[in-house]
Scaffold this motif. Sequence first.
Motif, PDB file in Angstrom:
ATOM      1  N   LEU A 127       9.837   1.916 -22.931  1.00 17.80           N
ATOM      2  CA  LEU A 127       9.085   1.906 -24.037  1.00 17.80           C
ATOM      3  C   LEU A 127       9.398   3.077 -24.957  1.00 17.80           C
ATOM      4  O   LEU A 127       9.568   4.081 -24.549  1.00 17.80           O
ATOM      5  N   ALA A 150       2.057   5.309 -18.464  1.00 13.88           N
ATOM      6  CA  ALA A 150       2.531   3.820 -19.075  1.00 13.88           C
ATOM      7  C   ALA A 150       1.586   2.630 -18.250  1.00 13.88           C
ATOM      8  O   ALA A 150       1.661   1.608 -18.488  1.00 13.88           O
ATOM      9  N   ARG A 151       0.738   3.246 -17.106  1.00 13.36           N
ATOM     10  CA  ARG A 151       0.063   2.343 -16.519  1.00 13.36           C
ATOM     11  C   ARG A 151      -1.032   1.806 -17.308  1.00 13.36           C
ATOM     12  O   ARG A 151      -1.582   2.526 -18.180  1.00 13.36           O
ATOM     13  N   GLY A 152      -1.379   0.502 -16.936  1.00 16.89           N
ATOM     14  CA  GLY A 152      -2.511  -0.135 -17.618  1.00 16.89           C
ATOM     15  C   GLY A 152      -1.868  -0.866 -19.088  1.00 16.89           C
ATOM     16  O   GLY A 152      -2.486  -1.244 -19.779  1.00 16.89           O
ATOM     17  N   HIS A 153      -0.501  -0.830 -19.201  1.00 12.33           N
ATOM     18  CA  HIS A 153      -0.061  -1.201 -20.371  1.00 12.33           C
ATOM     19  C   HIS A 153       0.960  -2.307 -19.919  1.00 12.33           C
ATOM     20  O   HIS A 153       1.902  -2.966 -20.942  1.00 12.33           O
ATOM     21  N   GLY A 154       0.863  -3.205 -18.691  1.00 17.55           N
ATOM     22  CA  GLY A 154       1.702  -4.273 -18.489  1.00 17.55           C
ATOM     23  C   GLY A 154       2.947  -3.940 -18.055  1.00 17.55           C
ATOM     24  O   GLY A 154       3.836  -5.033 -17.981  1.00 17.55           O
ATOM     25  N   VAL A 155       3.366  -2.736 -17.762  1.00 16.78           N
ATOM     26  CA  VAL A 155       4.747  -2.273 -17.465  1.00 16.78           C
ATOM     27  C   VAL A 155       4.999  -3.181 -15.826  1.00 16.78           C
ATOM     28  O   VAL A 155       6.083  -3.704 -15.913  1.00 16.78           O
ATOM     29  N   MET A 177       0.817   5.700 -25.188  1.00 14.14           N
ATOM     30  CA  MET A 177       1.506   4.572 -25.202  1.00 14.14           C
ATOM     31  C   MET A 177       1.062   3.438 -25.946  1.00 14.14           C
ATOM     32  O   MET A 177      -0.046   3.342 -25.969  1.00 14.14           O
ATOM     33  N   SER A 178       1.970   2.825 -26.781  1.00 16.14           N
ATOM     34  CA  SER A 178       1.456   1.725 -27.440  1.00 16.14           C
ATOM     35  C   SER A 178       1.309   0.573 -26.690  1.00 16.14           C
ATOM     36  O   SER A 178       1.757   0.494 -25.437  1.00 16.14           O
ATOM     37  N   GLN A 179       0.946  -0.649 -27.150  1.00 13.44           N
ATOM     38  CA  GLN A 179       0.616  -1.956 -26.618  1.00 13.44           C
ATOM     39  C   GLN A 179       1.837  -2.836 -26.746  1.00 13.44           C
ATOM     40  O   GLN A 179       1.847  -4.071 -26.440  1.00 13.44           O
ATOM     41  N   GLN A 180       2.803  -2.299 -27.231  1.00  8.46           N
ATOM     42  CA  GLN A 180       4.217  -3.091 -27.557  1.00  8.46           C
ATOM     43  C   GLN A 180       4.746  -3.228 -25.992  1.00  8.46           C
ATOM     44  O   GLN A 180       4.327  -2.733 -25.180  1.00  8.46           O
ATOM     45  N   PRO A 181       5.259  -4.559 -25.689  1.00 11.82           N
ATOM     46  CA  PRO A 181       5.844  -4.831 -24.633  1.00 11.82           C
ATOM     47  C   PRO A 181       6.781  -3.962 -24.106  1.00 11.82           C
ATOM     48  O   PRO A 181       7.574  -3.651 -25.084  1.00 11.82           O
TER      49      PRO A 181
END
Length: 177
Positions: free
Chosen positions: A59, A93-98, A1-5
């Motif tokens: 995402l 997606a965990r750890g990516h601010g979701v 997963m990318s770091q895009q919001p």
Amino acid sequence: MSQQPPLVRFAVLDDDEALSRLDRDTWSSLHAVVEPPAPPHPPFFSGRLGPRDHLVAELHGRVVGYIRLARPTPLPSNAHVRQVQGLAVATAARGHGVGRTLVRAAVEESRRQGARRITLRVLGHNTPARTLYEAEGFVVEGVLPGEFLIDGEYVDDVCMGRSLLGGARRSAGAGDS
């Protein structure tokens, strides 16, 4: 997963299968008080909680999380409160601010609806969720000790909340013994 919001939007009926699958894929005794339903799986949306009660995170066009936001009761005297009644984030997606993005979106949506408070219940042993909620201004307002028997262990039910009238603040008398 990318770091895009993640993109956050209201759920639509077409999200039913993706959200049902997300619930099944993320089921854990860390947060669930009932066993997952056996196939055939029931629809995700119900007559009581439909698409407009769910904010969805995407995402790359894929549903990776949701938060369920509803009135805790149908009572007019309680209409100023919204309650988080579910939060799920896909493992990848965990750890990516979701989760954080969804909690913040729920707070803002509650304010938009005119709510003055937002509450939730979380299992005492769910440290990741409690840490997230505390970081977003929720405070413990009460604990029901040993409320659930999960995997042979008695687990506390922790009631948390925050004011929507500014910063997080404890309700007068909440949790006092």
